[in-house]
Scaffold this active site. Structure first.
Site, PDB file in Angstrom:
ATOM      1  N   GLU A 118     -19.501  -5.524   9.946  1.00 53.57           N
ATOM      2  CA  GLU A 118     -20.444  -4.760  10.775  1.00 53.57           C
ATOM      3  C   GLU A 118     -21.506  -5.665  11.400  1.00 53.57           C
ATOM      4  O   GLU A 118     -21.887  -5.482  12.567  1.00 53.57           O
ATOM      5  CB  GLU A 118     -21.121  -3.669   9.936  1.00 53.57           C
TER       6      GLU A 118
ATOM      7  N   LYS B 134       0.859  -1.182   0.000  1.00 49.03           N
ATOM      8  CA  LYS B 134       0.000   0.000   0.000  1.00 49.03           C
ATOM      9  C   LYS B 134       0.897   1.235   0.000  1.00 49.03           C
ATOM     10  O   LYS B 134       1.874   1.287   0.743  1.00 49.03           O
ATOM     11  CB  LYS B 134      -0.902  -0.038   1.241  1.00 49.03           C
TER      12      LYS B 134
ATOM     13  N   ARG C 240     -25.548  -2.153   7.033  1.00 48.91           N
ATOM     14  CA  ARG C 240     -25.241  -3.572   6.857  1.00 48.91           C
ATOM     15  C   ARG C 240     -25.823  -4.448   7.969  1.00 48.91           C
ATOM     16  O   ARG C 240     -26.064  -5.625   7.776  1.00 48.91           O
ATOM     17  CB  ARG C 240     -23.720  -3.771   6.890  1.00 48.91           C
TER      18      ARG C 240
HETATM   19  C1  LIG Z   1     -18.790  -2.035   4.766  1.00 56.40           C
HETATM   20  C2  LIG Z   1     -17.609  -1.123   4.904  1.00 56.40           C
HETATM   21  N1  LIG Z   1     -17.016  -0.967   6.104  1.00 56.40           N
HETATM   22  C3  LIG Z   1     -15.961  -0.149   6.235  1.00 56.40           C
HETATM   23  C4  LIG Z   1     -15.474   0.543   5.154  1.00 56.40           C
HETATM   24  C5  LIG Z   1     -14.342   1.538   5.328  1.00 56.40           C
HETATM   25  N2  LIG Z   1     -13.152   1.131   4.567  1.00 56.40           N
HETATM   26  C6  LIG Z   1     -12.834   1.673   3.389  1.00 56.40           C
HETATM   27  S1  LIG Z   1     -11.447   1.039   2.724  1.00 56.40           S
HETATM   28  C7  LIG Z   1     -11.231   0.034   4.042  1.00 56.40           C
HETATM   29  C8  LIG Z   1     -10.047  -0.883   4.083  1.00 56.40           C
HETATM   30  C9  LIG Z   1     -10.051  -1.783   2.930  1.00 56.40           C
HETATM   31  O1  LIG Z   1      -8.928  -2.595   2.994  1.00 56.40           O
HETATM   32  P1  LIG Z   1      -8.525  -3.429   1.724  1.00 56.40           P
HETATM   33  O2  LIG Z   1      -9.719  -4.051   1.120  1.00 56.40           O
HETATM   34  O3  LIG Z   1      -7.439  -4.342   2.109  1.00 56.40           O
HETATM   35  O4  LIG Z   1      -8.008  -2.354   0.691  1.00 56.40           O
HETATM   36  P2  LIG Z   1      -6.675  -1.463   0.774  1.00 56.40           P
HETATM   37  O5  LIG Z   1      -7.118  -0.110   1.228  1.00 56.40           O
HETATM   38  O6  LIG Z   1      -5.731  -2.104   1.710  1.00 56.40           O
HETATM   39  O7  LIG Z   1      -6.171  -1.436  -0.604  1.00 56.40           O
HETATM   40  C10 LIG Z   1     -12.238   0.202   4.991  1.00 56.40           C
HETATM   41  C11 LIG Z   1     -12.317  -0.491   6.281  1.00 56.40           C
HETATM   42  C12 LIG Z   1     -16.135   0.356   3.928  1.00 56.40           C
HETATM   43  N3  LIG Z   1     -15.759   1.017   2.820  1.00 56.40           N
HETATM   44  N4  LIG Z   1     -17.189  -0.474   3.831  1.00 56.40           N
END
Ligand SMILES: Cc1ncc(C[n+]2csc(CCOP(=O)(O)OP(=O)(O)O)c2C)c(N)n1
Length: 631
Positions: free
Chosen positions: A373, A284, A401
């Site tokens: 969630e 990242k 959710r």
């Molecule tokens: C249902 C939901 N919960 C929380 C989030 C907040 N959120 C956005 S990106 C993220 C992390 C995602 O991690 P990953 O899929 O590994 O992607 P990366 O950012 O590491 O590329 C979170 C928790 C969301 N978008 N949707």
């Protein structure tokens, strides 16, 4: 801008380049993202991490005919830039500009609208099945999902379903070891283990690369894989591969930053039938040192210096008032110090909601459950059933959710779970996928639950204190907005708020403004600007949507023939509706106007622009009152 990127207005332009030119395009795309996002803030590290993947996908697949579904979508800036939105990218997340997430209506290359995590495999499976039913045998469908999003239950529901159905589907697992904060849980550990496992590296070397050397990862590889499914499967099953257990063919782990190799791998996978999962290892923030080092901060850093990485913070007037989020975090620690039954639960947002303060102070009493969630709510219910008091902090939009879990697991059993709904109201630049505008309406229809919304940070603190008192041992929801409150001196001794009691903040005779939550701040200012126009407005902050303060409402309807309710949630079924129901049921006949979010999705922009668009900022409220009284 680089000479290669400036010629790419669509994937067709990209396809004209040679394989050897692709690393150069990646460098240029990365520089472009750094240039743009440092000046016009948005999500950052995630897009940098998938630059090579983005280029390889559009180089290999026939988009938009082939479908790419980006999970969450915060990593899709590169995709947007090379699919005809390079020029428009400077309007990213701006009012009337392009969205920060893929969006069907924005581009034919955005196969599916996203924003909430863990939806990509389900949507991709739907498309793959549709392709089969429509006999579109040549259509490829690819879901790109992060290891964070892979912790969400939906992703596993979809894997389970896809594996059984044998549809042609490629899932690319972009494993960077991070969600916004460091990723957590068993899946996370499992992925770490396979990426380090010698057996898998052997598999990669012997089977994949070895065959690749023979035929450039082409037909022979495919034929071999098809003919030797059993043998290969056995090789993998030796390691109890989780994805193979779902009947996916697992490939990897593969270096996600080697664009030329990725092209070869994707080219091969394109023609292998059935459900497949390609496991990529990426970093990242790749290519921007500070973002690689400080991945959580650079998930969405705000404006920063593109040379030094220094962040020019200030979405908040720190000198005047703290963010609601800091107040939540600090108050939770204080309460937890006083009451050892209190525990904190967050689904993957410890930094975003400031529960990291509790994690730092009392790690054994704070739980990050992953992007889950539904589980977060029922896990909280379990804790509450055993006499603990969980403060379950979930952004309003993500709480959607877990609706059934609130009803079935918490409210029906009248359990003492304190829901802290962060990011209530219009959140601004993230747009319609993230606005927290439905919670008042969806919470108030549930029996047993207290539904509250503080107008400022002192009120938030006092509501949190009130919610954990034994006399309030029932489901208790507190929703508050993103950003700053209004009080510099919020940290006073805790004061109990009587549940279901609102307050009168201003007396007036021409009209009554009846508000909930932060709308009260705008109404308060409107009262002052109305005074200058010689209009006398009363202002009531109700604090609770449920139970409503019926005494106060009686006073309001007895004294006023014109009443305006104001909320930063949907009008349909919301706070104003509750007041209206009270009025009708009790035989009052005031003229009433309901201000709030109209019955349509509000796009992105600054919160100020959006509050103005909905007419619920100070100016909008003032204008409505003046016009209404003049009619
Ligand atoms: C249902 C939901 N919960 C929380 C989030 C907040 N959120 C956005 S990106 C993220 C992390 C995602 O991690 P990953 O899929 O590994 O992607 P990366 O950012 O590491 O590329 C979170 C928790 C969301 N978008 N949707």
């Amino acid at each position: 801008m680089g000479r290669l990127l400036e010629k790419i207005d669509s994937p067709a332009d990209l396809k004209r380049l040679t394989l050897e030119e692709l690393p150069g395009v990646c460098n240029e795309l990365r520089d472009f993202i750094i240039d743009e996002v440092s000046a016009n803030p948005g999500h950052f590290g995630a897009s940098l991490g998938v630059v090579e993947l983005t280029i390889a996908l559009h180089y290999v697949f026939n988009t938009p005919y082939d479908k790419l579904i980006w999970d969450v979508g915060h990593q899709a800036y590169g995709h947007k830039i090379i699919t005809g939105r390079r020029e428009k990218f400077r309007t990213n997340r701006k009012y009337k500009g392009i969205s920060g997430f893929p969006k069907i209506l924005e581009s034919e290359y955005d196969a599916f609208g996203v924003g909430h995590a863990s939806t990509s495999i389900s949507a991709a499976l739907g498309m793959a099945v549709a392709a089969k039913l429509k006999n579109e045998k040549d259509r490829n469908v690819v879901a790109i999902i992060g290891d964070g999003a892979m912790t969400g239950g939906m992703a596993f529901e979809a894997l389970n379903n896809a594996g059984a159905g044998k549809s042609n589907l490629l899932v690319i697992l972009n494993d960077n070891n991070m969600a916004i904060d460091p990723n957590v849980g068993g899946i996370h550990q499992y992925l770490l283990n396979i990426s380090k496992s010698n057996a898998y590296n052997r598999f990669k070397k012997d089977v994949w690369e070895g065959l690749g050397k023979l035929d450039g990862f082409g037909r022979k590889t495919r034929d071999f894989l098809q003919k030797n499914q059993h043998a290969i499967k056995n090789l993998i099953l030796e390691e109890n591969n989780l994805f193979e257990a779902f009947d996916f063919r697992y490939f990897g782990p593969v270096d996600g930053h080697d664009v030329k190799y990725l092209v070869k791998v994707l080219d091969d996978l394109k023609n292998i039938p059935g459900p497949k999962l390609l496991h990529l290892i990426t970093k990242k923030g790749k290519g921007f040192k500070m973002a690689e080092i400080n991945q959580t901060t650079f998930h969405s850093p705000g404006v920063f210096d593109k040379k030094t990485g220094e962040i020019y913070s200030c979405d908040c007037n720190v000198k005047k008032a703290p963010k609601f989020q800091s107040v939540f975090g600090e108050t939770l620690v204080e309460l937890a110090e006083q009451n050892d039954k209190i525990v904190g639960i967050t689904p993957a947002m410890p930094t975003g909601c400031s529960m990291n303060l509790l994690f730092n102070k009392m790690p054994h009493r704070a739980f990050d459950v992953g992007i889950a969630e539904q589980h977060a709510v029922t896990f909280s219910a379990g804790l509450a059933a055993q006499d603990l008091i969980p403060f379950c902090n979930i952004y309003s939009t993500f709480m959607q959710r877990a609706y059934d879990q609130i009803i079935h697991d918490v409210a029906l059993q009248n359990l003492h779970v304190v829901f802290c709904l962060d990011r209530g109201g219009l959140v601004g630049e993230d747009g319609p996928t993230h606005h927290g505008v439905f919670d008042i309406a969806y919470m108030r229809s549930i029996p047993n639950i207290v539904v509250s919304a503080p107008m400022d940070e002192t009120e938030l603190r006092n509501l949190m204190y009130t919610a954990q008192l034994p006399e309030n041992a029932r489901p208790f929801s507190i929703r508050y907005p993103r950003g700053c409150g209004i009080k510099p001196n919020w940290k006073k001794p805790f004061k109990k708020i009587e549940v279901g009691k609102g307050r009168k903040l201003a007396d007036g005779s021409d009209v009554a403004l009846v508000t909930i939550g932060k709308s009260g701040v705008y109404a308060n200012r409107a009262v002052k600007s109305l005074e200058k126009k010689e209009i006398s407005a009363a202002h009531y902050d109700m604090r609770f949507v449920k139970p409503l303060d019926t005494e106060l409402l009686k006073e309001i309807f007895e004294k006023h023939s014109k009443v305006i309710t104001i909320e930063d949630g949907v009008i349909q079924g919301g706070f104003g509706s509750a007041v209206l129901e009270f009025m009708v049921e009790n035989g009052y006949t005031a003229k009433i106007k309901l201000l709030g979010i109209p019955d349509r999705f509000i796009e992105h922009g600054t919160p100020e622009e959006l509050y103005c668009e909905c007419g619920i900022d100070t100016h909008g409220i003032t204008k409505t009152v003046v016009k209404w009284l003049g009619e």
